[in-house]
Design a protein around this motif. Structure first.
Motif, PDB file in Angstrom:
ATOM      1  N   GLY A   1       3.329   7.295   6.739  1.00 55.13           N
ATOM      2  CA  GLY A   1       2.095   7.258   5.951  1.00 55.13           C
ATOM      3  C   GLY A   1       1.797   5.861   5.442  1.00 55.13           C
ATOM      4  N   GLU A   2       2.797   5.221   4.890  1.00 56.75           N
ATOM      5  CA  GLU A   2       2.663   3.864   4.369  1.00 56.75           C
ATOM      6  C   GLU A   2       2.558   2.860   5.513  1.00 56.75           C
ATOM      7  OE1 GLU A   2       4.166   6.161   2.648  1.00 56.75           O
ATOM      8  OE2 GLU A   2       3.471   5.750   0.618  1.00 56.75           O
ATOM      9  N   TYR A   3       3.392   3.090   6.524  1.00 60.06           N
ATOM     10  CA  TYR A   3       3.424   2.170   7.668  1.00 60.06           C
ATOM     11  C   TYR A   3       2.029   2.034   8.294  1.00 60.06           C
ATOM     12  CZ  TYR A   3       4.530   0.744  12.497  1.00 60.06           C
ATOM     13  OH  TYR A   3       4.546   0.115  13.719  1.00 60.06           O
TER      14      TYR A   3
ATOM     15  N   PRO B   1       0.809  -1.215   0.000  1.00 57.56           N
ATOM     16  CA  PRO B   1       0.000   0.000   0.000  1.00 57.56           C
ATOM     17  C   PRO B   1       0.846   1.270   0.000  1.00 57.56           C
ATOM     18  CG  PRO B   1       0.213  -0.806   2.242  1.00 57.56           C
ATOM     19  CD  PRO B   1       1.098  -1.690   1.377  1.00 57.56           C
ATOM     20  N   SER B   2       0.311   2.324  -0.614  1.00 58.23           N
ATOM     21  CA  SER B   2       0.848   3.681  -0.452  1.00 58.23           C
ATOM     22  C   SER B   2       0.193   4.308   0.770  1.00 58.23           C
ATOM     23  CB  SER B   2       0.480   4.542  -1.662  1.00 58.23           C
ATOM     24  OG  SER B   2       1.420   4.434  -2.666  1.00 58.23           O
ATOM     25  N   ALA B   3       0.578   5.523   1.057  1.00 58.72           N
ATOM     26  CA  ALA B   3      -0.096   6.304   2.105  1.00 58.72           C
ATOM     27  C   ALA B   3      -1.383   6.897   1.525  1.00 58.72           C
ATOM     28  CB  ALA B   3       0.838   7.413   2.566  1.00 58.72           C
ATOM     29  N   PRO B   4      -2.342   7.277   2.372  1.00 63.55           N
ATOM     30  CA  PRO B   4      -3.564   7.872   1.829  1.00 63.55           C
ATOM     31  C   PRO B   4      -3.257   9.116   0.983  1.00 63.55           C
ATOM     32  CG  PRO B   4      -3.829   7.359   4.167  1.00 63.55           C
ATOM     33  CD  PRO B   4      -2.380   7.175   3.848  1.00 63.55           C
TER      34      PRO B   4
ATOM     35  N   SER C   1      12.683   7.862  -3.434  1.00 67.08           N
ATOM     36  CA  SER C   1      12.192   9.192  -3.787  1.00 67.08           C
ATOM     37  C   SER C   1      10.668   9.152  -3.911  1.00 67.08           C
ATOM     38  CB  SER C   1      12.852   9.673  -5.082  1.00 67.08           C
ATOM     39  OG  SER C   1      12.595   8.774  -6.113  1.00 67.08           O
ATOM     40  N   ARG C   2      10.051  10.307  -4.057  1.00 70.10           N
ATOM     41  CA  ARG C   2       8.592  10.385  -4.057  1.00 70.10           C
ATOM     42  C   ARG C   2       7.991   9.431  -5.091  1.00 70.10           C
ATOM     43  NH1 ARG C   2       6.032  14.616  -1.323  1.00 70.10           N
ATOM     44  NH2 ARG C   2       4.258  13.201  -1.456  1.00 70.10           N
ATOM     45  N   GLY C   3       6.886   8.836  -4.738  1.00 77.25           N
ATOM     46  CA  GLY C   3       6.263   7.864  -5.627  1.00 77.25           C
ATOM     47  C   GLY C   3       6.898   6.481  -5.497  1.00 77.25           C
ATOM     48  N   GLY C   4       7.778   6.327  -4.497  1.00 75.92           N
ATOM     49  CA  GLY C   4       8.597   5.123  -4.395  1.00 75.92           C
ATOM     50  C   GLY C   4       7.884   3.834  -4.012  1.00 75.92           C
ATOM     51  N   SER C   5       6.613   3.900  -3.662  1.00 78.56           N
ATOM     52  CA  SER C   5       5.908   2.639  -3.376  1.00 78.56           C
ATOM     53  C   SER C   5       5.862   1.745  -4.612  1.00 78.56           C
ATOM     54  CB  SER C   5       4.477   2.912  -2.905  1.00 78.56           C
ATOM     55  OG  SER C   5       4.496   3.628  -1.696  1.00 78.56           O
ATOM     56  N   ASP C   6       5.910   2.356  -5.783  1.00 75.94           N
ATOM     57  CA  ASP C   6       5.976   1.572  -7.028  1.00 75.94           C
ATOM     58  C   ASP C   6       7.214   0.675  -7.026  1.00 75.94           C
ATOM     59  OD1 ASP C   6       3.734   2.677  -8.183  1.00 75.94           O
ATOM     60  OD2 ASP C   6       4.836   4.213  -9.294  1.00 75.94           O
ATOM     61  N   ILE C   7       8.291   1.202  -6.461  1.00 76.97           N
ATOM     62  CA  ILE C   7       9.539   0.431  -6.417  1.00 76.97           C
ATOM     63  C   ILE C   7       9.356  -0.742  -5.452  1.00 76.97           C
ATOM     64  CG2 ILE C   7      12.029   0.527  -5.981  1.00 76.97           C
ATOM     65  CD1 ILE C   7      11.840   3.593  -6.366  1.00 76.97           C
TER      66      ILE C   7
ATOM     67  N   ILE D   1      -4.926  17.304   0.601  1.00 74.88           N
ATOM     68  CA  ILE D   1      -3.471  17.158   0.802  1.00 74.88           C
ATOM     69  C   ILE D   1      -3.141  15.695   1.085  1.00 74.88           C
ATOM     70  CG2 ILE D   1      -1.460  17.982   2.096  1.00 74.88           C
ATOM     71  CD1 ILE D   1      -3.145  20.386   2.984  1.00 74.88           C
ATOM     72  N   LYS D   2      -2.123  15.189   0.415  1.00 71.70           N
ATOM     73  CA  LYS D   2      -1.691  13.805   0.662  1.00 71.70           C
ATOM     74  C   LYS D   2      -1.140  13.682   2.078  1.00 71.70           C
ATOM     75  CE  LYS D   2       0.089  12.588  -3.903  1.00 71.70           C
ATOM     76  NZ  LYS D   2       1.264  12.050  -4.581  1.00 71.70           N
ATOM     77  N   VAL D   3      -1.372  12.539   2.699  1.00 71.32           N
ATOM     78  CA  VAL D   3      -0.835  12.320   4.044  1.00 71.32           C
ATOM     79  C   VAL D   3       0.692  12.454   4.053  1.00 71.32           C
ATOM     80  CG1 VAL D   3      -0.454  10.526   5.774  1.00 71.32           C
ATOM     81  CG2 VAL D   3      -2.773  11.062   5.047  1.00 71.32           C
ATOM     82  N   THR D   4       1.349  11.969   3.017  1.00 72.45           N
ATOM     83  CA  THR D   4       2.815  12.104   2.967  1.00 72.45           C
ATOM     84  C   THR D   4       3.234  13.575   3.056  1.00 72.45           C
ATOM     85  OG1 THR D   4       2.855  10.159   1.566  1.00 72.45           O
ATOM     86  CG2 THR D   4       4.894  11.432   1.678  1.00 72.45           C
ATOM     87  N   ASP D   5       2.511  14.435   2.352  1.00 72.33           N
ATOM     88  CA  ASP D   5       2.850  15.865   2.408  1.00 72.33           C
ATOM     89  C   ASP D   5       2.598  16.435   3.804  1.00 72.33           C
ATOM     90  OD1 ASP D   5       3.766  16.247  -0.249  1.00 72.33           O
ATOM     91  OD2 ASP D   5       1.696  16.082  -0.939  1.00 72.33           O
TER      92      ASP D   5
ATOM     93  N   GLY E   1       4.732   0.414   1.284  1.00 66.54           N
ATOM     94  CA  GLY E   1       5.618   0.915   0.243  1.00 66.54           C
ATOM     95  C   GLY E   1       6.539   2.003   0.740  1.00 66.54           C
ATOM     96  N   PHE E   2       7.471   2.423  -0.153  1.00 66.55           N
ATOM     97  CA  PHE E   2       8.193   3.686  -0.005  1.00 66.55           C
ATOM     98  C   PHE E   2       9.426   3.680   0.893  1.00 66.55           C
ATOM     99  CE2 PHE E   2       7.592   8.438   1.355  1.00 66.55           C
ATOM    100  CZ  PHE E   2       8.399   8.884   0.347  1.00 66.55           C
ATOM    101  N   TYR E   3       9.537   2.751   1.854  1.00 65.02           N
ATOM    102  CA  TYR E   3      10.674   2.883   2.774  1.00 65.02           C
ATOM    103  C   TYR E   3      11.304   1.536   3.126  1.00 65.02           C
ATOM    104  CZ  TYR E   3       7.774   1.115   6.626  1.00 65.02           C
ATOM    105  OH  TYR E   3       6.989   0.322   7.423  1.00 65.02           O
TER     106      TYR E   3
HETATM  107  N1  ASP Z   1       3.448   8.284  -0.360  1.00 65.45           N
HETATM  108  C1  ASP Z   1       4.655   8.519  -1.062  1.00 65.45           C
HETATM  109  C2  ASP Z   1       4.527   9.759  -1.926  1.00 65.45           C
HETATM  110  O1  ASP Z   1       3.524  10.454  -1.855  1.00 65.45           O
HETATM  111  C3  ASP Z   1       5.121   7.330  -1.817  1.00 65.45           C
HETATM  112  C4  ASP Z   1       4.149   6.769  -2.815  1.00 65.45           C
HETATM  113  O2  ASP Z   1       2.982   7.067  -2.763  1.00 65.45           O
HETATM  114  O3  ASP Z   1       4.572   6.008  -3.676  1.00 65.45           O
HETATM  115  O4  ASP Z   1       5.407  10.049  -2.674  1.00 65.45           O
END
Ligand code: ASP
Length: 436
Positions: free
Chosen positions: A114-116, A36-39, A182-188, A47-51, A168-170
Motif C-alpha cells: 500500500g505504501e510502496y 507517504p501512507s497507503a491510501p 505495527s498498524r499506523g507505523g508510517s508515523d515511525i 475501506i483502507k487499502v492496507t485492509d 512508510g510502514f515497512y
Molecule cells: N497503512 C498502514 C495502516 O493502515 C500504516 C499507516 O498508515 O501508518 O496501518
C-alpha cells in the motif's frame, strides 16, 4: 533548514487529496523528504487499502481467489493516477504482487504494498526520487527494528539524494523479506527519516488540526493542544489517544526534533507542536485526558502481606509466567491489586488464580471485570495544588465511584480507575472541570 514530512492515509486517499499534498510540499522548499501512507478512507465506511491488502493475503493464504480484491486495489491506484493526469502504469507492479501472493503469500509483504505503490505515485507526481524503504529501514531476523543500522543506511543513501519519497510502514530483514511496523507505523518511518536528516521539524500531516485535549467523539468540540511534551504525549497515546503511533516519538527524541501535527485539509492551522521540553506555560493545568476500557482488577488479600518480603515479586512472577503485562499495581497493608487487560487475562484467569494460591497462599482473591483507566496528564500539575481534588470532585459530582488512584512520582499524570459504564461520563466531567 530541512523538514521531514509525513502524510497519513486520508491525506493520500484520492487524487484531490494528492493535489493538496502537492501544494503543501511545493509551498515550502524545505519540504524535500516525504513519507507517504497507503491510501486511507475517502468516506467514513470506505475501506483502507492496507485492509484490502490484508484481505488479499488472507484469501491467497487459503488458496482462495484473490484477484477480485487485488483488482479493487488496483482500481484505487489507477483512479489516483488518472485524477493526477500522470503518465504512469502500475501494471507490472501488480503482476509482481499477484505472482508473489500466489507462490509465497506473506502478510507483511502484502500489507506493505500500500505504501510502496503510493510512494511510486507520489514521487512521480512531485518529481522527487523514490527510495524503497526495504533498502534502508532495517530489522533483524526476529523482526526487531534496528535503529542505528537504519539511521546509518538512511543517512548514507540520502546524502546522495536531493529529494526523496520514502514509503512508510515497512522495511526488510537481513534475508530481504519485508517486515512492517505495527498498524499506523508510517508515523515511525517519518520519525526515523526526521532523525536521519537532522530535520528542523517533523511535520506529520493528518486530517485533524492537531492533538485534542480529549477524544472528540466523547467531548464534542474538545480544544486543540498548542504545545505538548514528548512525555505527555506518550502518556496520552499509550492510553488510547490516537493521532500519532505511540512509539513514533522515539527516533526524534534522540535528537530533540519537534513534531508538528498538521491538517492537510486546513494547512493554515498551526496544529500541535510536540516538543522535548518547553517554557511555554500551558493555558490549563492539565494538557489532556485519555483512557481505555476493558481492564480487570485482580485483588489479592492476605493479612500482614506488607511484612512478607518478596510477596510482590512472587505475585508478579505469576503474571509474567502467563505472558500477562500489568498496567498498575496499587497496594495496601493487607491487599494488593493488579490491573491487567481483560482480553489477554480472561483465557488465563483460572490458571492465574490457582498459581497465585500456590505462590503466595493468599486469604482470598477477587476479580473485578470491565474497568476503565483514565489518565489525566499535564506538565502543569507539578507546580499547582488541587489538581487531584479537582479530578475527584468532578467524578464525585457525577456520582462516579473511583476504583483506583495512581499518581506517578513525576507528577505528570493522575490515573483513575472507574467502571466501564462510567467511562464517557467520567472523561466529560474531568474535561469540563479543567477546560470550561
Ligand atoms: N497503512 C498502514 C495502516 O493502515 C500504516 C499507516 O498508515 O501508518 O496501518
Amino acid at each position: 533548514m530541512i523538514k521531514a514530512v509525513k502524510f497519513g492515509g486520508s491525506s493520500l486517499a484520492e487524487a484531490e487529496q494528492f493535489k493538496k499534498v502537492g501544494s503543501i510540499i511545493r509551498s515550502d522548499e524545505d519540504r524535500k523528504y516525504v513519507v507517504p501512507s497507503a491510501p486511507g478512507k475517502r468516506f467514513s465506511d470506505d475501506i483502507k487499502v492496507t485492509d484490502l491488502l490484508y484481505k488479499c493475503y488472507g484469501e491467497a493464504k487459503v488458496n482462495m481467489d484473490f484477484e477480485a480484491t487485488l483488482a479493487q486495489i488496483k482500481e484505487r491506484y489507477d483512479e489516483i493516477i488518472k485524477g493526477l493526469g500522470l503518465d504512469l502504469s502500475l501494471d507490472d507492479e501488480f503482476k509482481t504482487i499477484a505472482e508473489k501472493l500466489k507462490t509465497e503469500p506473506e502478510a507483511d509483504y502484502a500489507a506493505s504494498r500500500g505504501e510502496y505503490l503510493n510512494g511510486i505515485i507520489l514521487a512521480e507526481y512531485l518529481g522527487f526520487e523514490f527510495l524503497d524503504s526495504a533498502r534502508v529501514i532495517k530489522f533483524d531476523k526476529n523482526g526487531n527494528f534496528l535503529s542505528e543500522e537504519t539511521n546509518e543506511a538512511l543517512q548514507k543513501t540520502l546524502s546522495e539524494m536531493e529529494t526523496a519519497v520514502l514509503p512508510g510502514f515497512y522495511g526488510s530483514k537481513p534475508d530481504g523479506t519485508i517486515k512492517t511496523f505495527s498498524r499506523g507505523g508510517s508515523d515511525i518511518t517519518g520519525s526515523i527519516l526526521a532523525r536521519a536528516i537532522h530535520a528542523e521539524v517533523y511535520e506529520n500531516w493528518t486530517d485533524v488540526s492537531g492533538f485534542m485535549a480529549a477524544d472528540p467523539r466523547i467531548v464534542e468540540g474538545a480544544q486543540t493542544i498548542d504545545v505538548i511534551t514528548y512525555k505527555e504525549l506518550r502518556e496520552l497515546s499509550y492510553m488510547g489517544a490516537s493521532v500519532l503511533h505511540d512509539t513514533a516519538i522515539f527516533p526524534v527524541r534522540k535528537e530533540g526534533i519537534p513534531v508538528n501535527i498538521r491538517n492537510t485539509n486546513d494547512p493554515e492551522a498551526k496544529g500541535t507542536m510536540i516538543v522535548e521540553s518547553t517554557v511555554h506555560v500551558p493555558e490549563h493545568t492539565i494538557t489532556g485526558i485519555a483512557g481505555k476500557k476493558g481492564f480487570a482488577a485482580v485483588n489479592i488479600d492476605k493479612d500482614m502481606m506488607n511484612s512478607e518480603i518478596g510477596f510482590g515479586r512472587k505475585v508478579l512472577e505469576v503474571f509474567e509466567k502467563n505472558g500477562l503485562s500489568f498496567e498498575h499495581m496499587p497496594s495496601g497493608i493487607d491487599t494488593m491489586t493488579v490491573f491487567v487487560g481483560m482480553d489477554k487475562f480472561v483465557p488465563k484467569e483460572q490458571a492465574v488464580i490457582s498459581q497465585l494460591h500456590q505462590a503466595v497462599n493468599p486469604d482470598s482473591i477477587e476479580l473485578e471485570a470491565d474497568m476503565s483507566l483514565i489518565a489525566v496528564v499535564g506538565r502543569g500539575m507539578k507546580h499547582k495544588t488541587g489538581t487531584a481534588s479537582k479530578v475527584f470532585k468532578a467524578l464525585a459530582d457525577e456520582k462516579i465511584s473511583i476504583k483506583m488512584i495512581d499518581q506517578g512520582s513525576s507528577e505528570l499524570n493522575i490515573i483513575v480507575g472507574v467502571d466501564d459504564k462510567n467511562f464517557e461520563t467520567a472523561i466529560k466531567a474531568i474535561y469540563n472541570a479543567f477546560f470550561n
